[in-house]
Design a protein around this motif. Structure first.
Motif, PDB file in Angstrom:
ATOM      1  N   SER A  14       0.824  -1.209   0.000  1.00 56.71           N
ATOM      2  CA  SER A  14       0.000   0.000   0.000  1.00 56.71           C
ATOM      3  C   SER A  14       0.858   1.260   0.000  1.00 56.71           C
ATOM      4  CB  SER A  14      -0.904  -0.005   1.233  1.00 56.71           C
ATOM      5  OG  SER A  14      -1.170   1.312   1.653  1.00 56.71           O
ATOM      6  N   PRO A  15       0.480   2.253  -0.807  1.00 54.46           N
ATOM      7  CA  PRO A  15       1.291   3.471  -0.878  1.00 54.46           C
ATOM      8  C   PRO A  15       1.251   4.298   0.409  1.00 54.46           C
ATOM      9  CG  PRO A  15      -0.625   3.635  -2.292  1.00 54.46           C
ATOM     10  CD  PRO A  15      -0.597   2.244  -1.786  1.00 54.46           C
ATOM     11  N   SER A  16       0.177   4.191   1.183  1.00 53.86           N
ATOM     12  CA  SER A  16       0.111   5.041   2.376  1.00 53.86           C
ATOM     13  C   SER A  16       0.635   4.342   3.627  1.00 53.86           C
ATOM     14  CB  SER A  16      -1.322   5.512   2.603  1.00 53.86           C
ATOM     15  OG  SER A  16      -2.158   4.408   2.841  1.00 53.86           O
ATOM     16  N   THR A  17       0.359   3.053   3.769  1.00 56.45           N
ATOM     17  CA  THR A  17       0.731   2.387   5.009  1.00 56.45           C
ATOM     18  C   THR A  17       1.708   1.238   4.809  1.00 56.45           C
ATOM     19  OG1 THR A  17      -1.235   1.017   4.759  1.00 56.45           O
ATOM     20  CG2 THR A  17      -1.440   2.931   6.189  1.00 56.45           C
TER      21      THR A  17
END
Lengths: 330, 520
Positions: free
Chosen positions: A163-166
């Protein structure tokens, strides 16, 4: 009845004793066969469950493939649905994305064969060289674990890790000053993710069979090689691999038969509209059209097509292997 | 020789014994299965019901739904033995198909409309009983309370015959916009109206650190894959992707109309500016929930108007300062907006298979849902457990913790087969904590929304044969690529031409045919 009496009174007749031109030759031959069966009927009856299993669960359902040539209606059943010939096959071959799906299936399968197939062999060879038993067993157990997780869980893990955010991976990329990558949305990454996560999940489990084969190798061979001054690599190359080859070939041939079956769950879990161009395979297409859209005949036709390709490949590969290495599955 | 024979005899006997026990084992299993269901819970009539778990967590988590105390209570009130078998909501369509393939039906079955692709052929094959006469003779309540408009819905009727009992869709507008009121107050923002206003608000959410942690970790607006709960901008341009418009004598899917191009341009902008969650295209429900409730860093989202209070409570459990407000959806060039207006009939309806030997019992059972005691139960639960009676007045223990909120859905949502929603009960709402939030949501949802000219149409034949022509097929791929910048928006016209060429024209013809026959 007569047979039994015959058997009781006479010794078993062998074919040599009967003149071939005897009018009763046919009958006698049958009765001889019958005799054989009757004599050993307890043994023969032991095959029964196996034969029944294959008949009932494998062969009878094959007849259901006939719906590929019908416009199957759930409520009319096989016998009353209308026959439409090759309509569904025509639909399949004229489907604009057919070549795309076919390519994706073949490519992912090919990558799995290329990277996924040797992985457990290499791992087994490595594990085989580990001398500390405690360490070896612990590692083995840890490697088996992912096999027992369902793809729903592993798929979720993969998506989270990427995941790019987490996700961890993007965290690392960011800390190195890079820009985050939307792995799951990039068609270019999709096949690698599928093959990679597939290897991660199954590599440990697949070593089992190789470990068993390795355990069967006579240690005297290694001792002799050592005396001759062979190093570890030489031993692996000249003893281990040749002796593993039959196992490897059989597994490879079996794998080739399934080249168009990719395992629906894994790809379905990871697929999204942004990566269909590289990710849609026959199994996911069948699911979308068949179960969700209710096109049973069409999807049976696709299934049949897949099976035929699989059969051709496995027969071809078997012939080839028989010629090249002398190993074959039948 | 004799010895060998005896040995083999023993062997065969043991094999035969094994096979026999296996067979007996199988058959006794099924017997005990039916036995169990026969004596499950009290009451005189035995009705076995196949229904979905509706994705309700309390139902999915229940170890034995047949013996759940609320299910038993419903059985008691309706004088019926309820034998419930659940179908998973997530895989409902497949399960339903498998059920039809199996050909064994319960006494009462929850189906997704008699015009759905799964059920329509079953109706033609005579799997379900036409109910007109039964309702006339045995169901005074159903006759009285269900409106003609509901009976006429293609969800329950075909060619003037009623095949299913409709559930009531109280909130016809299935989605409203919710924002974090605490964020808006903190940043002194006004309630936005136009798309422009909305973008501004979202920009403030992004830049002005409304959650006050010093990091720019706010997600101004989040949605889910396939644009689920993210259709507000489509609504503003009146192009809800799943809906149809009747234009110039043709029924056309919204996603190929020229206005769609404008809507996609807005989405592209929002996405590029990171005002719209950049993960939404691959986002599943659980991740969506985790961001809104768990991290509490989502400023705006869209969801069902019937339980904003539950969202608020759940957000507050991690972010105590959070408050929600329901606001009107952004309006487009015509000054209107909102989400699709659904049918007055709920998508799930109740049909009786012809194999039911006592259909009267099933229809009478459904009729009892309009009885006052059943209504009270479905809103307030069990006396002494979830409410007490003080003279005439009902004192309901409004749930406050996660578990009782979950439990409440068992009787308020799961067991409410048909009949009016608890949200129609003024008294219930006014005493409810955050009940005003629900009222607000219902109010907003009643004043907005977009008409769907294809309402009640089951998918045209070509769409079933070529599912890639559906919204979730080629279109969503194209839209996703445009939004992420992988494809130019200028290709929209090519996309439409391609869609039409691949069978879209046929789809439009079939849909137009349906429109002619349905609206004459």
């Amino acid at each position: 009845m007569t047979n039994i009496q015959e058997r009781r009174t006479k010794p078993i007749i062998t074919s040599k004793e009967i003149p071939l031109e005897h009018p009763n030759v046919k009958m006698k031959a049958i009765s001889k066969k019958k005799n054989y069966f009757i004599k050993h009927w307890p043994l023969y009856s032991m095959i029964l469950p196996g034969v029944l299993y294959f008949l009932i669960f494998k062969y009878v359902p094959l007849a259901g493939s006939v719906i590929a040539f019908q416009d199957y209606n759930l409520f009319k059943g096989i016998f009353e649905s209308e026959f439409v010939g090759f309509k569904h096959f025509e639909n399949l071959f004229t489907y604009p994305e057919f070549s795309q799906i076919f390519n994706n299936t073949l490519l992912i399968s090919f990558y799995q064969l290329l990277f996924g197939f040797p992985a457990p062999i290499i791992l087994a060879l490595l594990l085989n060289e580990v001398r500390k038993m405690v360490f070896k067993k612990t590692v083995q157990t840890l490697l088996y674990l992912p096999h027992f997780l369902s793809w729903v869980i592993v798929g979720g893990l993969v998506i989270n890790i990427l995941s790019p955010s987490t996700g961890v991976i993007n965290e690392i990329i960011r800390s190195l000053g890079g820009k985050e990558i939307f792995f799951m949305q990039e068609p270019d990454y999709f096949r690698s993710i599928v093959v990679g996560s597939g290897i991660w999940k199954s590599v440990g489990w697949n070593t089992i069979i190789y470990m068993a084969a390795l355990a069967g190798i006579n240690p005297q061979l290694y001792e002799a090689a050592e005396v001759d001054g062979a190093g570890k690599f030489r031993q692996a190359w000249s003893i281990t691999i040749p002796l593993l080859l039959p196992t490897i070939m059989v597994l490879l041939l079996l794998q080739i038969g399934h080249i168009l079956d990719l395992g629906f769950e894994q790809i379905y879990m990871l697929l999204n509209p942004l990566v269909t161009e590289t990710g849609e395979v026959f199994d996911t297409y069948i699911y979308r059209v068949g179960l969700v859209g209710g096109q049973f005949s069409y999807t049976t036709a696709i299934g049949l097509f897949k099976s035929v390709i699989g059969l051709i490949l496995v027969v071809g590969a078997n012939k080839l292997s028989k010629k090249m290495t002398g190993n074959s599955i039948y | 020789m004799f010895k060998l024979k005896r040995k083999s005899l023993c062997l065969t006997l043991s094999i035969l014994f094994l096979v026999f026990t296996a067979l007996v084992g199988c058959s006794s299993k099924t017997e005990s299965g039916t036995d169990k269901s026969g004596t499950s819970n009290g009451g005189s009539n035995n009705i076995n019901i196949v229904m979905t778990d509706r994705g309700i967590q309390a139902v999915e988590a229940s170890p034995d739904i047949k013996n759940d105390k609320y299910v038993k209570k419903l059985g008691e009130l309706t004088n019926t033995k309820l034998d419930i078998e659940l179908l998973s909501w997530a895989e409902y369509e497949q399960n339903l198909t498998l059920m039809f393939a199996g050909g064994e039906y319960p006494d009462l079955m929850e189906v997704n409309g008699v015009n759905s692709p799964q059920v329509a052929p079953a109706i033609d094959a005579g799997v379900f009983i036409p109910l007109n006469d039964l309702i006339e003779e045995h169901a005074p309540n159903l006759k009285k309370f269900i409106t003609q408009e509901q009976w006429d819905s293609p969800n329950v009727s075909k060619d003037g015959q009623i095949y299913a009992i409709p559930s009531t869709n109280y909130a016809q507008n299935w989605a409203v916009v919710m924002v974090r009121k605490d964020w808006m107050d903190k940043l002194n923002l006004e309630i936005p109206k136009t798309i422009e206003d909305y973008s501004n608000m979202l920009r403030h959410f992004r830049d002005d650190d409304p959650n006050g942690n010093g990091k720019r970790d706010e997600i101004p607006w989040s949605a889910r894959e396939n644009f689920r709960y993210g259709e507000a901008i489509f609504g503003a341009y009146d192009v809800i992707p799943n809906d149809w418009k009747y234009i110039d004598g043709e029924l056309i899917p919204n996603f190929i109309r020229p206005e769609m191009k404008e809507a996609l341009a807005v989405y592209k902008e929002l996405y590029e500016e990171k005002l719209l969650d950049n993960e939404f295209l691959v986002q599943q429900g659980k991740d969506f929930d985790a961001k809104i409730k768990g991290k509490g860093n989502v400023g705006m989202f869209i969801h069902d108007p019937s339980y904003p209070d539950k969202w608020q409570t759940e957000i507050q459990s991690n972010t105590p300062s959070a408050e929600l407000e329901v606001i009107p959806a952004p309006v487009g060039p015509d000054g209107k907006g909102g989400h699709t207006i659904a049918s007055p009939v709920g998508s799930m309806v109740w049909a009786i298979p012809t194999t039911n030997e006592d259909p009267v019992a099933a229809i009478k059972f459904l009729d009892k849902f309009y009885n006052e005691d059943v209504q009270t139960f479905l809103t307030y639960g069990i006396e002494g457990d979830t409410y007490t009676i003080d003279g005439e007045k009902i004192n309901y223990k409004y749930p406050t913790d996660q578990k009782s909120i979950q439990n409440e859905t068992l009787y308020q949502n799961f067991l409410r087969f048909i009949g009016p929603s608890h949200l129609e009960n003024e008294e219930f709402l006014s005493n409810r904590p955050h009940g005003d939030l629900i009222k607000q949501a219902i109010e907003v949802s009643k004043n907005e929304g977009r008409e769907n000219d294809g309402l009640g149409m089951s998918n045209p034949k070509t769409l079933l044969e070529r599912p890639e022509l559906q919204k979730d097929g080629l279109w969503v791929e194209f839209a996703a690529k445009v939004i992420t910048g992988k494809e130019s928006l200028d290709n929209f016209d090519n996309f439409v031409a391609d869609w039409k060429k691949r069978g879209g024209d046929q789809v439009i013809n079939e849909a137009t045919e349906w429109h002619k026959s349905a609206k004459k």
